[in-house]
Design a protein around this motif. Sequence first.
Motif, PDB file in Angstrom:
ATOM      1  N   ASP A  37       0.821  -1.212   0.000  1.00  0.00           N
ATOM      2  CA  ASP A  37       0.000   0.000   0.000  1.00  0.00           C
ATOM      3  C   ASP A  37       0.860   1.271   0.000  1.00  0.00           C
ATOM      4  O   ASP A  37       0.510   2.260  -0.636  1.00  0.00           O
ATOM      5  CB  ASP A  37      -0.959   0.012   1.187  1.00  0.00           C
ATOM      6  CG  ASP A  37      -2.065  -1.020   1.041  1.00  0.00           C
ATOM      7  OD1 ASP A  37      -2.344  -1.466  -0.092  1.00  0.00           O
ATOM      8  OD2 ASP A  37      -2.650  -1.403   2.079  1.00  0.00           O
ATOM      9  N   ALA A  38       1.976   1.237   0.711  1.00  0.00           N
ATOM     10  CA  ALA A  38       2.874   2.394   0.731  1.00  0.00           C
ATOM     11  C   ALA A  38       3.491   2.624  -0.640  1.00  0.00           C
ATOM     12  O   ALA A  38       3.574   3.759  -1.118  1.00  0.00           O
ATOM     13  CB  ALA A  38       3.957   2.197   1.781  1.00  0.00           C
ATOM     14  N   ALA A  39       3.911   1.551  -1.295  1.00  0.00           N
ATOM     15  CA  ALA A  39       4.491   1.679  -2.640  1.00  0.00           C
ATOM     16  C   ALA A  39       3.437   2.149  -3.642  1.00  0.00           C
ATOM     17  O   ALA A  39       3.733   2.964  -4.530  1.00  0.00           O
ATOM     18  CB  ALA A  39       5.102   0.352  -3.075  1.00  0.00           C
ATOM     19  N   MET A  40       2.215   1.666  -3.506  1.00  0.00           N
ATOM     20  CA  MET A  40       1.127   2.121  -4.393  1.00  0.00           C
ATOM     21  C   MET A  40       0.844   3.604  -4.169  1.00  0.00           C
ATOM     22  O   MET A  40       0.593   4.345  -5.130  1.00  0.00           O
ATOM     23  CB  MET A  40      -0.153   1.305  -4.143  1.00  0.00           C
ATOM     24  CG  MET A  40      -0.132  -0.080  -4.745  1.00  0.00           C
ATOM     25  SD  MET A  40       0.013  -0.108  -6.546  1.00  0.00           S
ATOM     26  CE  MET A  40      -1.520   0.657  -7.024  1.00  0.00           C
ATOM     27  N   ALA A  41       0.892   4.047  -2.929  1.00  0.00           N
ATOM     28  CA  ALA A  41       0.671   5.466  -2.634  1.00  0.00           C
ATOM     29  C   ALA A  41       1.737   6.321  -3.306  1.00  0.00           C
ATOM     30  O   ALA A  41       1.433   7.391  -3.847  1.00  0.00           O
ATOM     31  CB  ALA A  41       0.664   5.703  -1.126  1.00  0.00           C
ATOM     32  N   LEU A  42       2.989   5.853  -3.309  1.00  0.00           N
ATOM     33  CA  LEU A  42       4.058   6.585  -3.991  1.00  0.00           C
ATOM     34  C   LEU A  42       3.821   6.581  -5.498  1.00  0.00           C
ATOM     35  O   LEU A  42       3.894   7.627  -6.146  1.00  0.00           O
ATOM     36  CB  LEU A  42       5.419   5.960  -3.657  1.00  0.00           C
ATOM     37  CG  LEU A  42       6.631   6.622  -4.308  1.00  0.00           C
ATOM     38  CD1 LEU A  42       6.775   8.083  -3.870  1.00  0.00           C
ATOM     39  CD2 LEU A  42       7.893   5.828  -3.978  1.00  0.00           C
ATOM     40  N   LYS A  43       3.511   5.433  -6.042  1.00  0.00           N
ATOM     41  CA  LYS A  43       3.267   5.322  -7.488  1.00  0.00           C
ATOM     42  C   LYS A  43       2.113   6.222  -7.929  1.00  0.00           C
ATOM     43  O   LYS A  43       2.177   6.862  -8.972  1.00  0.00           O
ATOM     44  CB  LYS A  43       2.966   3.873  -7.864  1.00  0.00           C
ATOM     45  CG  LYS A  43       2.687   3.694  -9.340  1.00  0.00           C
ATOM     46  CD  LYS A  43       2.365   2.272  -9.704  1.00  0.00           C
ATOM     47  CE  LYS A  43       2.082   2.214 -11.189  1.00  0.00           C
ATOM     48  NZ  LYS A  43       1.862   0.873 -11.662  1.00  0.00           N
ATOM     49  N   ASN A  44       1.060   6.292  -7.120  1.00  0.00           N
ATOM     50  CA  ASN A  44      -0.132   7.068  -7.474  1.00  0.00           C
ATOM     51  C   ASN A  44      -0.027   8.550  -7.125  1.00  0.00           C
ATOM     52  O   ASN A  44      -0.987   9.293  -7.316  1.00  0.00           O
ATOM     53  CB  ASN A  44      -1.366   6.460  -6.803  1.00  0.00           C
ATOM     54  CG  ASN A  44      -1.696   5.093  -7.352  1.00  0.00           C
ATOM     55  OD1 ASN A  44      -1.384   4.771  -8.492  1.00  0.00           O
ATOM     56  ND2 ASN A  44      -2.334   4.269  -6.533  1.00  0.00           N
ATOM     57  N   GLY A  45       1.110   8.979  -6.576  1.00  0.00           N
ATOM     58  CA  GLY A  45       1.298  10.386  -6.248  1.00  0.00           C
ATOM     59  C   GLY A  45       0.601  10.839  -4.982  1.00  0.00           C
ATOM     60  O   GLY A  45       0.493  12.041  -4.729  1.00  0.00           O
ATOM     61  N   GLU A  46       0.150   9.899  -4.169  1.00  0.00           N
ATOM     62  CA  GLU A  46      -0.509  10.246  -2.914  1.00  0.00           C
ATOM     63  C   GLU A  46       0.495  10.680  -1.848  1.00  0.00           C
ATOM     64  O   GLU A  46       0.132  11.365  -0.895  1.00  0.00           O
ATOM     65  CB  GLU A  46      -1.329   9.061  -2.401  1.00  0.00           C
ATOM     66  CG  GLU A  46      -2.450   8.655  -3.340  1.00  0.00           C
ATOM     67  CD  GLU A  46      -3.013   7.288  -3.004  1.00  0.00           C
ATOM     68  OE1 GLU A  46      -2.781   6.778  -1.878  1.00  0.00           O
ATOM     69  OE2 GLU A  46      -3.690   6.707  -3.873  1.00  0.00           O
ATOM     70  N   ALA A  65       8.317  -1.309  -3.676  1.00  0.00           N
ATOM     71  CA  ALA A  65       8.616  -0.013  -4.297  1.00  0.00           C
ATOM     72  C   ALA A  65       9.383  -0.213  -5.598  1.00  0.00           C
ATOM     73  O   ALA A  65       9.089   0.446  -6.611  1.00  0.00           O
ATOM     74  CB  ALA A  65       9.404   0.873  -3.334  1.00  0.00           C
ATOM     75  N   ILE A  66      10.352  -1.117  -5.599  1.00  0.00           N
ATOM     76  CA  ILE A  66      11.106  -1.398  -6.826  1.00  0.00           C
ATOM     77  C   ILE A  66      10.164  -1.918  -7.908  1.00  0.00           C
ATOM     78  O   ILE A  66      10.230  -1.484  -9.062  1.00  0.00           O
ATOM     79  CB  ILE A  66      12.252  -2.392  -6.553  1.00  0.00           C
ATOM     80  CG1 ILE A  66      13.338  -1.713  -5.715  1.00  0.00           C
ATOM     81  CG2 ILE A  66      12.835  -2.940  -7.861  1.00  0.00           C
ATOM     82  CD1 ILE A  66      14.402  -2.661  -5.170  1.00  0.00           C
ATOM     83  N   ALA A  67       9.271  -2.828  -7.535  1.00  0.00           N
ATOM     84  CA  ALA A  67       8.333  -3.405  -8.502  1.00  0.00           C
ATOM     85  C   ALA A  67       7.372  -2.368  -9.071  1.00  0.00           C
ATOM     86  O   ALA A  67       7.040  -2.406 -10.258  1.00  0.00           O
ATOM     87  CB  ALA A  67       7.554  -4.549  -7.850  1.00  0.00           C
ATOM     88  N   LEU A  68       6.933  -1.429  -8.239  1.00  0.00           N
ATOM     89  CA  LEU A  68       5.885  -0.498  -8.674  1.00  0.00           C
ATOM     90  C   LEU A  68       6.378   0.837  -9.226  1.00  0.00           C
ATOM     91  O   LEU A  68       5.745   1.402 -10.110  1.00  0.00           O
ATOM     92  CB  LEU A  68       4.906  -0.249  -7.518  1.00  0.00           C
ATOM     93  CG  LEU A  68       4.082  -1.467  -7.121  1.00  0.00           C
ATOM     94  CD1 LEU A  68       3.274  -1.185  -5.870  1.00  0.00           C
ATOM     95  CD2 LEU A  68       3.165  -1.905  -8.257  1.00  0.00           C
ATOM     96  N   SER A  72      15.147   2.650 -10.443  1.00  0.00           N
ATOM     97  CA  SER A  72      15.833   3.936 -10.590  1.00  0.00           C
ATOM     98  C   SER A  72      15.365   4.973  -9.580  1.00  0.00           C
ATOM     99  O   SER A  72      16.040   5.975  -9.360  1.00  0.00           O
ATOM    100  CB  SER A  72      15.658   4.478 -12.011  1.00  0.00           C
ATOM    101  OG  SER A  72      14.297   4.754 -12.268  1.00  0.00           O
ATOM    102  N   HIS A  73      14.226   4.732  -8.942  1.00  0.00           N
ATOM    103  CA  HIS A  73      13.694   5.662  -7.938  1.00  0.00           C
ATOM    104  C   HIS A  73      13.983   5.204  -6.508  1.00  0.00           C
ATOM    105  O   HIS A  73      13.625   5.892  -5.556  1.00  0.00           O
ATOM    106  CB  HIS A  73      12.175   5.818  -8.112  1.00  0.00           C
ATOM    107  CG  HIS A  73      11.785   6.415  -9.408  1.00  0.00           C
ATOM    108  ND1 HIS A  73      11.854   7.762  -9.659  1.00  0.00           N
ATOM    109  CD2 HIS A  73      11.354   5.838 -10.560  1.00  0.00           C
ATOM    110  CE1 HIS A  73      11.466   7.994 -10.899  1.00  0.00           C
ATOM    111  NE2 HIS A  73      11.162   6.846 -11.466  1.00  0.00           N
ATOM    112  N   CYS A  74      14.613   4.035  -6.378  1.00  0.00           N
ATOM    113  CA  CYS A  74      14.797   3.409  -5.074  1.00  0.00           C
ATOM    114  C   CYS A  74      16.278   3.278  -4.719  1.00  0.00           C
ATOM    115  O   CYS A  74      17.114   3.125  -5.601  1.00  0.00           O
ATOM    116  CB  CYS A  74      14.176   2.011  -5.087  1.00  0.00           C
ATOM    117  SG  CYS A  74      12.425   1.977  -5.524  1.00  0.00           S
ATOM    118  N   VAL A  75      16.563   3.307  -3.416  1.00  0.00           N
ATOM    119  CA  VAL A  75      17.942   3.125  -2.966  1.00  0.00           C
ATOM    120  C   VAL A  75      17.952   2.534  -1.563  1.00  0.00           C
ATOM    121  O   VAL A  75      17.117   2.885  -0.726  1.00  0.00           O
ATOM    122  CB  VAL A  75      18.735   4.453  -3.006  1.00  0.00           C
ATOM    123  CG1 VAL A  75      18.152   5.490  -2.065  1.00  0.00           C
ATOM    124  CG2 VAL A  75      20.203   4.223  -2.728  1.00  0.00           C
TER     125      VAL A  75
END
Length: 119
Positions: A37-46, A65-68, A72-75
């Motif tokens: 849910d946290a990764a989806m929130a990032l992907k959706n701009g929430e 987060a890497i999957a969604l 390149s956006h993760c570290v």
Amino acid sequence: MTKKIAIGGQLGKVEIEKVITEIAGGQLEFVVKSDLDAAMALKNGEVDYYVGACETGSGGALAMAIALVGASHCVTIASPSSVMTSDEILEQVKNGKTAFGFTKNSIDQVLPVLIKALI
């Protein structure tokens, strides 16, 4: 506009929440969610950023987060064998990373630096 962080990952959510509250002092908003849910929130701009902890700093902390949003956006800023310096963490923020993973035992070391950089 206040930036918002999603706290995901598998471990240390209570500790992460405590550090963000202490460091940010209301300058950042945050929500605690499952890693998906946290990764989806990032992907959706929430939310603007994602932080998560696990035993390795990359598996349970960043896998969703890497999957969604893409690697390149993760570290991983802290793993069992390596912890980024303050300058390295600041560089990752400047380079546009939005999802940050770390080990649970590095929360007190890396999270204050990261939160200050995100503010």
